[in-house]
Design an enzyme around this catalytic site. Sequence first.
Site, PDB file in Angstrom:
ATOM      1  N   GLU A  14       0.833  -1.195   0.000  1.00 53.01           N
ATOM      2  CA  GLU A  14       0.000   0.000   0.000  1.00 53.01           C
ATOM      3  C   GLU A  14       0.867   1.244   0.000  1.00 53.01           C
ATOM      4  O   GLU A  14       1.963   1.220   0.540  1.00 53.01           O
ATOM      5  CB  GLU A  14      -0.779   0.081   1.314  1.00 53.01           C
ATOM      6  CG  GLU A  14      -1.686  -1.059   1.536  1.00 53.01           C
ATOM      7  CD  GLU A  14      -2.299  -0.951   2.923  1.00 53.01           C
ATOM      8  OE1 GLU A  14      -2.982  -1.882   3.294  1.00 53.01           O
ATOM      9  OE2 GLU A  14      -2.080   0.057   3.623  1.00 53.01           O
ATOM     10  N   CYS A  65       3.443   8.549   1.124  1.00 48.43           N
ATOM     11  CA  CYS A  65       3.900   7.655   2.180  1.00 48.43           C
ATOM     12  C   CYS A  65       4.167   6.300   1.530  1.00 48.43           C
ATOM     13  O   CYS A  65       3.237   5.675   1.032  1.00 48.43           O
ATOM     14  CB  CYS A  65       2.796   7.564   3.236  1.00 48.43           C
ATOM     15  SG  CYS A  65       3.134   6.373   4.515  1.00 48.43           S
ATOM     16  N   CYS A  86       6.232  -6.965   7.911  1.00 44.10           N
ATOM     17  CA  CYS A  86       7.279  -6.418   8.784  1.00 44.10           C
ATOM     18  C   CYS A  86       7.589  -7.434   9.870  1.00 44.10           C
ATOM     19  O   CYS A  86       6.683  -8.036  10.447  1.00 44.10           O
ATOM     20  CB  CYS A  86       6.825  -5.103   9.403  1.00 44.10           C
ATOM     21  SG  CYS A  86       8.086  -4.349  10.449  1.00 44.10           S
ATOM     22  N   CYS A  94       4.909  -5.053  15.836  1.00 47.94           N
ATOM     23  CA  CYS A  94       4.311  -4.171  16.856  1.00 47.94           C
ATOM     24  C   CYS A  94       2.842  -4.574  17.048  1.00 47.94           C
ATOM     25  O   CYS A  94       2.146  -4.891  16.081  1.00 47.94           O
ATOM     26  CB  CYS A  94       4.408  -2.719  16.417  1.00 47.94           C
ATOM     27  SG  CYS A  94       6.110  -2.199  16.204  1.00 47.94           S
ATOM     28  N   CYS A 114      -0.114  -2.623  15.151  1.00 46.14           N
ATOM     29  CA  CYS A 114       0.093  -2.307  13.731  1.00 46.14           C
ATOM     30  C   CYS A 114      -0.425  -3.434  12.835  1.00 46.14           C
ATOM     31  O   CYS A 114      -0.061  -4.601  13.014  1.00 46.14           O
ATOM     32  CB  CYS A 114       1.583  -2.082  13.492  1.00 46.14           C
ATOM     33  SG  CYS A 114       2.012  -1.924  11.752  1.00 46.14           S
ATOM     34  N   CYS A 170      -1.320   2.197   8.215  1.00 39.86           N
ATOM     35  CA  CYS A 170      -0.467   1.249   7.519  1.00 39.86           C
ATOM     36  C   CYS A 170      -0.957  -0.198   7.624  1.00 39.86           C
ATOM     37  O   CYS A 170      -1.257  -0.691   8.684  1.00 39.86           O
ATOM     38  CB  CYS A 170       0.932   1.481   8.053  1.00 39.86           C
ATOM     39  SG  CYS A 170       1.899   0.243   8.752  1.00 39.86           S
TER      40      CYS A 170
HETATM   41  N1  SAH Z   1       8.344   0.725  10.683  1.00 36.21           N
HETATM   42  C1  SAH Z   1       8.458   2.133  10.788  1.00 36.21           C
HETATM   43  C2  SAH Z   1       7.703   2.881   9.711  1.00 36.21           C
HETATM   44  C3  SAH Z   1       6.361   2.325   9.315  1.00 36.21           C
HETATM   45  S1  SAH Z   1       5.091   2.488  10.509  1.00 36.21           S
HETATM   46  C4  SAH Z   1       8.035   2.592  12.178  1.00 36.21           C
HETATM   47  O1  SAH Z   1       7.518   1.779  12.927  1.00 36.21           O
HETATM   48  O2  SAH Z   1       8.272   3.751  12.502  1.00 36.21           O
HETATM   49  C5  SAH Z   1       4.749   4.240  10.436  1.00 36.21           C
HETATM   50  C6  SAH Z   1       4.156   4.820  11.681  1.00 36.21           C
HETATM   51  O3  SAH Z   1       2.807   4.369  11.854  1.00 36.21           O
HETATM   52  C7  SAH Z   1       4.904   4.458  12.957  1.00 36.21           C
HETATM   53  O4  SAH Z   1       5.058   5.596  13.767  1.00 36.21           O
HETATM   54  C8  SAH Z   1       3.979   3.445  13.576  1.00 36.21           C
HETATM   55  O5  SAH Z   1       4.205   3.319  14.945  1.00 36.21           O
HETATM   56  C9  SAH Z   1       2.610   4.020  13.210  1.00 36.21           C
HETATM   57  N2  SAH Z   1       1.487   3.094  13.321  1.00 36.21           N
HETATM   58  C10 SAH Z   1       1.402   1.809  12.958  1.00 36.21           C
HETATM   59  N3  SAH Z   1       0.182   1.313  13.225  1.00 36.21           N
HETATM   60  C11 SAH Z   1      -0.524   2.320  13.772  1.00 36.21           C
HETATM   61  C12 SAH Z   1      -1.856   2.437  14.291  1.00 36.21           C
HETATM   62  N4  SAH Z   1      -2.687   1.420  14.273  1.00 36.21           N
HETATM   63  N5  SAH Z   1      -2.233   3.632  14.809  1.00 36.21           N
HETATM   64  C13 SAH Z   1      -1.375   4.694  14.813  1.00 36.21           C
HETATM   65  N6  SAH Z   1      -0.124   4.644  14.344  1.00 36.21           N
HETATM   66  C14 SAH Z   1       0.304   3.460  13.850  1.00 36.21           C
HETATM   67 FE1  SF4 Z   2       6.797  -2.748  11.550  1.00 38.28          FE
HETATM   68 FE2  SF4 Z   2       4.374  -1.720  11.938  1.00 38.28          FE
HETATM   69 FE3  SF4 Z   2       6.129  -1.830  13.949  1.00 38.28          FE
HETATM   70 FE4  SF4 Z   2       6.543  -0.107  11.947  1.00 38.28          FE
HETATM   71  S1  SF4 Z   2       4.840  -0.074  13.379  1.00 38.28           S
HETATM   72  S2  SF4 Z   2       8.045  -1.491  12.904  1.00 38.28           S
HETATM   73  S3  SF4 Z   2       5.715  -1.317  10.225  1.00 38.28           S
HETATM   74  S4  SF4 Z   2       5.241  -3.594  12.875  1.00 38.28           S
END
Ligand code: SAH
Ligand code: SF4
Length: 355
Positions: A95, A113, A120, A124, A127, A345
């Site tokens: 995406e 973006c 990944c 997390c 996410c 994301c």
């Molecule tokens: N992996 C990198 C970049 C991709 S994620 C990182 O983790 O920074 C981009 C941003 O989206 C990060 O700040 C991540 O913590 C945030 N993100 C992911 N899922 C989210 C969610 N459900 N609500 C809010 N922010 C989220």
């Molecule tokens: Fe990976 Fe999502 Fe964590 Fe970013 S926020 S490091 S994309 S699992």
Amino acid sequence: MYIMEIIELRGCLEDELIEICRELGIKQFRGTQLFQWVQQKAVLTWDEIRNISKSDLQTLRSRMHLYSLKHVHEQRSKDGTRKYLFRLEDGEMIECVLMDYSRKSARDRHTVCVSTQVGCAVGCTFCATGLEGFRRNLSSAEIVGQVLDITHLVRQEDPDFQVTNIVFMGMGEPLLNYDHVLKAIKLLNHEQGQAIGMRRMTISTCGVVPRIIQLAKDNPQVGLAVSLHAAQDEIRNNLIPMNRRYPLALLMEACREYSRITHRRITFEVALTADNTRREEAAALARLLKGQLGHVNLIPVNPVEGTGMERPNSEKIMEFTQVLEDAGIAVSSREERGADINAACGQLRRLWEGD
Ligand code: SAH
Ligand code: SF4
């Protein structure tokens, strides 16, 4: 048997194309022309290239592969955000999101973006991408391809459209696909291509400590956002498993080193949930960031099914902000974009795949 390597055209810098032309006995300036067609004019096929002879193109095609992503789906938000789902050559889906686009304000910034990996490995817990696990890294051609294909699509209705800013905040952890991301930055920055300034590109990381230091040394111009989300290891361990390997003390040391080398402010991203938006967390964050060059960007969490995360109410967000501001920390709130189209994301891909 000798098998000639087929090179991804969208992943080649101008110098590399000039070198390939030289090897193939084609005039070297064709390399520059080819680079402009691909990176600036964002052509999707060889047939669109007009000022290079058919026979030269035939020779180039024997060595190089031009693959444009397959545009599978697009969602448009009321606020101008557009979210794209692309299929890669091997069938994987990624995406990317175009933010703030509106034809009326053509001179405004248009931020894309981009994704850097399929899935990944960090996992997390809040996410959508993390829930899917890791599939593979994207090549530099596939990273740049997202910007080129969006440019191509939007130019069909708005011929002057130009992407002005890039955030590496889509699917995947950019610092775990370091070399391809750095090459993509060079390609997007190139003056014969999209010519997007280094300072208009931001890498977001969950905190891959050795790569933060390496980035400061390799490319001090590009912006850095660190996804902090919590200021205490016990809490951060549960949100970002990478924190067990690189806990907050190491991460903050790396951030100080990054600022020392680059003199640049770091953006600290903090996703707010109904559980963590409390005075105590804000105070812990203020202590952690004391003396650090940077600012905090607050993002109300985008609830993803299966994560159990909920958003805080606006009073709690105001209280949280106030504690940080009283401690002298610069705070911004990420304006929510594309909420009506699941712009967080990994969400669109999940919906599309029906899980
Ligand atoms: N992996 C990198 C970049 C991709 S994620 C990182 O983790 O920074 C981009 C941003 O989206 C990060 O700040 C991540 O913590 C945030 N993100 C992911 N899922 C989210 C969610 N459900 N609500 C809010 N922010 C989220
Ligand atoms: Fe990976 Fe999502 Fe964590 Fe970013 S926020 S490091 S994309 S699992």
